[in-house]
Enzyme design. Structure first.
Site, PDB file in Angstrom:
ATOM      1  N   GLU A 122       0.822  -1.207   0.000  1.00  0.00           N
ATOM      2  CA  GLU A 122       0.000   0.000   0.000  1.00  0.00           C
ATOM      3  C   GLU A 122       0.857   1.259   0.000  1.00  0.00           C
ATOM      4  O   GLU A 122       0.507   2.266  -0.636  1.00  0.00           O
ATOM      5  CB  GLU A 122      -0.941  -0.018   1.201  1.00  0.00           C
ATOM      6  CG  GLU A 122      -2.059  -1.043   1.053  1.00  0.00           C
ATOM      7  CD  GLU A 122      -2.838  -1.252   2.337  1.00  0.00           C
ATOM      8  OE1 GLU A 122      -4.060  -1.039   2.322  1.00  0.00           O
ATOM      9  OE2 GLU A 122      -2.220  -1.622   3.362  1.00  0.00           O
ATOM     10  N   GLU A 144      -3.954  -9.492   3.545  1.00  0.00           N
ATOM     11  CA  GLU A 144      -4.776  -9.252   4.741  1.00  0.00           C
ATOM     12  C   GLU A 144      -5.923 -10.251   4.881  1.00  0.00           C
ATOM     13  O   GLU A 144      -6.329 -10.582   5.996  1.00  0.00           O
ATOM     14  CB  GLU A 144      -5.334  -7.825   4.717  1.00  0.00           C
ATOM     15  CG  GLU A 144      -4.307  -6.728   4.935  1.00  0.00           C
ATOM     16  CD  GLU A 144      -3.643  -6.269   3.652  1.00  0.00           C
ATOM     17  OE1 GLU A 144      -2.951  -5.236   3.688  1.00  0.00           O
ATOM     18  OE2 GLU A 144      -3.819  -6.942   2.599  1.00  0.00           O
TER      19      GLU A 144
END
Length: 255
Positions: free
Chosen positions: A109, A129
């Site tokens: 990210e 995740e």
């Protein structure tokens, strides 16, 4: 400090420094925001490199730290997490990520917040995740889909799988793949070249592109039009056009 800023010849190098895997704990997230805001203010920084070192970019959040947080704590922290990464994405100067080794979860990210990504041939990127019963929380569901398209983004987010550098290049997740030993050199060269360019025009170009991706085309065109006309008031525009007329294209010097 787990993140350092070094400035030389107009290039600000943001170095992640939390061995062994540059896990992005709360203190590191806050430091990233602090430095992004400093870079935004500093006139001597004209382009930026984000680098994690020779072995790893960032392997993600600090899972042990996160495990101790309950829902109430994360309601508060999730906003601060996103704000840290958004501060990087909103740096009004060219930003390149030099990705070595793992760039997973928050590491991926963070790389997504750059304008350009140069990856090592041994790099591995992903949003794992889902394997923790979570989803990306630092902008991954939004920036990844905008970069590589919703279907490809959902593949990576739904499965949590890692992609090697060659597939990341095919997907458009990274922009160039080089030998691992050359990542920082290539990233720095990209930033150094742009640090010599017209700073206001580069800022305008970045804002116009980014705004256009976040809104409808009419609004994007209005932003472009406003910046385009406004640049006619800058010394760089005068210098660039005068050089073109007198010396030919591509010879203007803006410093």
């Amino acid at each position: 400090m787990t993140v350092h800023l070094e400035v030389s010849e107009g290039v600000g190098v943001v170095r992640l420094d939390r061995p062994p895997m540059n896990a992005l704990d709360v203190a590191t997230q806050d430091r990233i925001k602090e430095l992004a805001e400093e870079i935004t203010r500093r006139e001597d920084v004209r382009a930026v490199v984000i680098h994690g070192g020779e072995k790893v970019f960032a392997a993600g959040a600090d899972i042990k730290e996160m495990q101790g947080m309950d829902h109430a704590a994360m309601v508060v922290r999730s906003r601060a997490l996103q704000e840290s990464f958004t501060a990087v994405a909103r740096i009004p100067k060219p930003v390149v990520a030099g990705v070595t080794g793992y760039a997973l979860g928050g590491g991926c990210e963070l790389a997504l917040c750059a304008d350009f990504r140069i990856a090592a041939d041994n790099a591995k990127l992903g949003q794992p995740e889902i394997l923790l019963g979570l989803i990306p929380g630092a902008g991954g569901t939004q920036r990844l889909a905008r970069l590589i398209g919703p279907s490809r983004a959902k593949d990576l987010i739904f499965t949590g799988r890692m992609v090697k550098a060659d597939e990341a290049l095919t997907l458009g997740l990274v922009d160039r793949v080089v030998p691992a030993a050359e990542v920082f050199t290539e990233a720095y060269a990209w930033a150094a070249r742009l640090a010599q360019g017209p700073a206001v025009a580069l800022r305008a170009a970045k804002e116009a592109v980014d705004t256009g991706l976040e809104t409808d085309i009419e609004t994007g065109l209005a932003v472009e039009r406003t910046w385009f006309a406004g640049l006619f008031a800058t010394e760089d525009r005068e210098r660039g056009m005068r050089s073109f007329v007198e010396e030919g294209p591509g010879k203007a010097k803006f410093l």
